[in-house]
Scaffold this active site. Structure first.
Site, PDB file in Angstrom:
ATOM      1  N   ASN A   9      -1.819  -3.782  -6.390  1.00  0.00           N
ATOM      2  CA  ASN A   9      -2.129  -2.469  -5.807  1.00  0.00           C
ATOM      3  C   ASN A   9      -2.783  -2.720  -4.451  1.00  0.00           C
ATOM      4  O   ASN A   9      -3.925  -3.143  -4.381  1.00  0.00           O
ATOM      5  CB  ASN A   9      -3.070  -1.712  -6.751  1.00  0.00           C
ATOM      6  CG  ASN A   9      -3.635  -0.459  -6.127  1.00  0.00           C
ATOM      7  OD1 ASN A   9      -3.099   0.055  -5.144  1.00  0.00           O
ATOM      8  ND2 ASN A   9      -4.723   0.055  -6.709  1.00  0.00           N
ATOM      9  N   LYS A  11      -3.658  -0.592  -2.202  1.00  0.00           N
ATOM     10  CA  LYS A  11      -4.574   0.449  -1.709  1.00  0.00           C
ATOM     11  C   LYS A  11      -4.251   0.770  -0.247  1.00  0.00           C
ATOM     12  O   LYS A  11      -3.073   0.738   0.130  1.00  0.00           O
ATOM     13  CB  LYS A  11      -6.023   0.009  -1.908  1.00  0.00           C
ATOM     14  CG  LYS A  11      -6.258  -0.475  -3.346  1.00  0.00           C
ATOM     15  CD  LYS A  11      -7.676  -0.668  -3.709  1.00  0.00           C
ATOM     16  CE  LYS A  11      -7.752  -1.125  -5.163  1.00  0.00           C
ATOM     17  NZ  LYS A  11      -9.119  -1.222  -5.643  1.00  0.00           N
ATOM     18  N   HIS A  95      -5.494   6.400 -10.687  1.00  0.00           N
ATOM     19  CA  HIS A  95      -6.403   5.294 -10.357  1.00  0.00           C
ATOM     20  C   HIS A  95      -7.826   5.828 -10.226  1.00  0.00           C
ATOM     21  O   HIS A  95      -8.032   6.944  -9.746  1.00  0.00           O
ATOM     22  CB  HIS A  95      -5.948   4.623  -9.057  1.00  0.00           C
ATOM     23  CG  HIS A  95      -6.686   3.356  -8.779  1.00  0.00           C
ATOM     24  ND1 HIS A  95      -7.935   3.343  -8.201  1.00  0.00           N
ATOM     25  CD2 HIS A  95      -6.373   2.069  -9.043  1.00  0.00           C
ATOM     26  CE1 HIS A  95      -8.343   2.090  -8.118  1.00  0.00           C
ATOM     27  NE2 HIS A  95      -7.421   1.294  -8.620  1.00  0.00           N
ATOM     28  N   GLU A  97     -10.045   5.341  -8.154  1.00  0.00           N
ATOM     29  CA  GLU A  97     -10.404   5.794  -6.799  1.00  0.00           C
ATOM     30  C   GLU A  97      -9.863   7.198  -6.547  1.00  0.00           C
ATOM     31  O   GLU A  97     -10.492   7.997  -5.854  1.00  0.00           O
ATOM     32  CB  GLU A  97      -9.893   4.783  -5.751  1.00  0.00           C
ATOM     33  CG  GLU A  97     -10.762   3.527  -5.753  1.00  0.00           C
ATOM     34  CD  GLU A  97     -10.049   2.254  -5.331  1.00  0.00           C
ATOM     35  OE1 GLU A  97      -8.949   2.324  -4.756  1.00  0.00           O
ATOM     36  OE2 GLU A  97     -10.604   1.161  -5.608  1.00  0.00           O
ATOM     37  N   GLU A 167      -9.029  -0.105 -16.349  1.00  0.00           N
ATOM     38  CA  GLU A 167      -9.776  -0.599 -15.199  1.00  0.00           C
ATOM     39  C   GLU A 167     -11.196  -0.050 -15.232  1.00  0.00           C
ATOM     40  O   GLU A 167     -11.436   1.078 -14.785  1.00  0.00           O
ATOM     41  CB  GLU A 167      -9.103  -0.145 -13.896  1.00  0.00           C
ATOM     42  CG  GLU A 167      -7.684  -0.633 -13.747  1.00  0.00           C
ATOM     43  CD  GLU A 167      -7.279  -0.687 -12.278  1.00  0.00           C
ATOM     44  OE1 GLU A 167      -6.849  -1.752 -11.839  1.00  0.00           O
ATOM     45  OE2 GLU A 167      -7.430   0.332 -11.582  1.00  0.00           O
ATOM     46  N   GLY A 173     -13.203  -4.051  -7.334  1.00  0.00           N
ATOM     47  CA  GLY A 173     -13.632  -4.394  -5.981  1.00  0.00           C
ATOM     48  C   GLY A 173     -15.060  -4.911  -5.915  1.00  0.00           C
ATOM     49  O   GLY A 173     -15.622  -5.077  -4.841  1.00  0.00           O
ATOM     50  N   SER A 213     -11.150  -6.840 -10.317  1.00  0.00           N
ATOM     51  CA  SER A 213     -11.519  -8.187  -9.881  1.00  0.00           C
ATOM     52  C   SER A 213     -10.736  -9.294 -10.591  1.00  0.00           C
ATOM     53  O   SER A 213     -11.284 -10.346 -10.904  1.00  0.00           O
ATOM     54  CB  SER A 213     -13.031  -8.402 -10.018  1.00  0.00           C
ATOM     55  OG  SER A 213     -13.735  -7.466  -9.209  1.00  0.00           O
TER      56      SER A 213
END
Ligand code: PGA
Length: 250
Positions: A9, A11, A95, A97, A167, A173, A213
């Site tokens: 991904n 991003k 996701h 985010e 996730e 991240g 990660s």
């Protein structure tokens, strides 16, 4: 046996030229790889170039998001048929985010997943608890709710085109990976939730990816877990060499 998927991904990273450079480096590194499906999710502007680069290779292209309406006055949004037209086979949906910064909910995840499947895309649907939810002891119920509300109302045939990505938000991240034990126990919980809704055969078949990660040096211990069927990789998928070494985890 479930076939593993390693998905990158990107991003909001990479131009079209950078996308082409990435594939020029990645494809030769994948000559002998046959043990898993490989997916790359560039930003919208680079999808068509990525699809062109990946043509005839074992890499499938994914979008990072999609809108549920087929077309119309929805400024800034992208429809399923546009993604198919650009060469996508997958889309990521929900996701964390998107959930955190852009108002995504279990309800929008459900609508987007329905539209994606109807339009011929496979969906990688993300779930995962925040740090407060984990520390407060509600990680499992939160993730169960996300699966029930976002993915609870499909047919078994539709579900066969869905992979779930677990996730944990606190691991994305941050360099803080969930231990294989934590990840495995949540994956088992997700599979149990799918079994409660769709029965055992659907639960045994569905692929559940871990994300947060993932790096070349921790992928193997994650993939060794019974219920972990792949990875959704952010930062470490941006560089062809590190993504290739994650793909070759065996
Ligand atoms: P990360 O991102 O690998 O950079 O933690 C994973 C993701 O958000 O999909």
């Amino acid at each position: 046996m479930r076939r593993p998927i390693i998905a990158g991904n990107w991003k909001m990273f990479k131009t079209i030229a950078e996308t082409r450079q990435f594939f020029d480096a990645l494809i030769p590194a994948l000559q002998d790889v046959e043990h898993c499906d490989i997916v790359v999710a560039p930003p919208f502007t680079a999808l068509a170039a990525a699809a062109e680069e990946a043509e005839g290779t074992r890499v499938s292209i994914s979008a990072q998001d999609v809108y549920w309406e087929p077309q119309g006055a929805f400024t800034g949004e992208i429809a399923v048929r546009m993604l198919v037209d650009a060469g996508c086979a997958f889309t990521i949906i929900g996701h964390s985010e998107r959930r955190q910064y852009f108002g995504e909910t279990d309800q929008t995840v459900e609508k987007k997943t329905r539209a994606a499947l109807k339009g011929g895309l496979d969906a990688i649907v993300c779930v995962g608890e925040s740090l407060e939810e984990r520390d407060g002891g509600s990680a499992a119920p939160v993730v169960r709710r996300q699966v029930q509300n976002g993915l609870g109302a499909f047919s078994e045939a539709e579900l066969s085109h869905v992979a779930i990505a677990y996730e944990p938000v606190w691991a994305i991240g941050t360099g803080r990976t969930a231990t294989p034990e934590i990840a495995e126990s949540m994956h088992a919980e997700i599979r149990k939730t799918v079994a409660e809704i769709y029965g055992n055969s659907a639960a045994v078949a569905i692929r559940i990816l871990y994300g947060g990660s993932v790096k070349p040096d921790n992928i193997k211990s994650l993939m060794d877990c019974e219920n972990i069927d792949g990875a959704l990789v952010g930062g470490a998928s941006l560089e062809a060499a590190s993504f290739a070494s994650i793909i070759k985890y065996r």
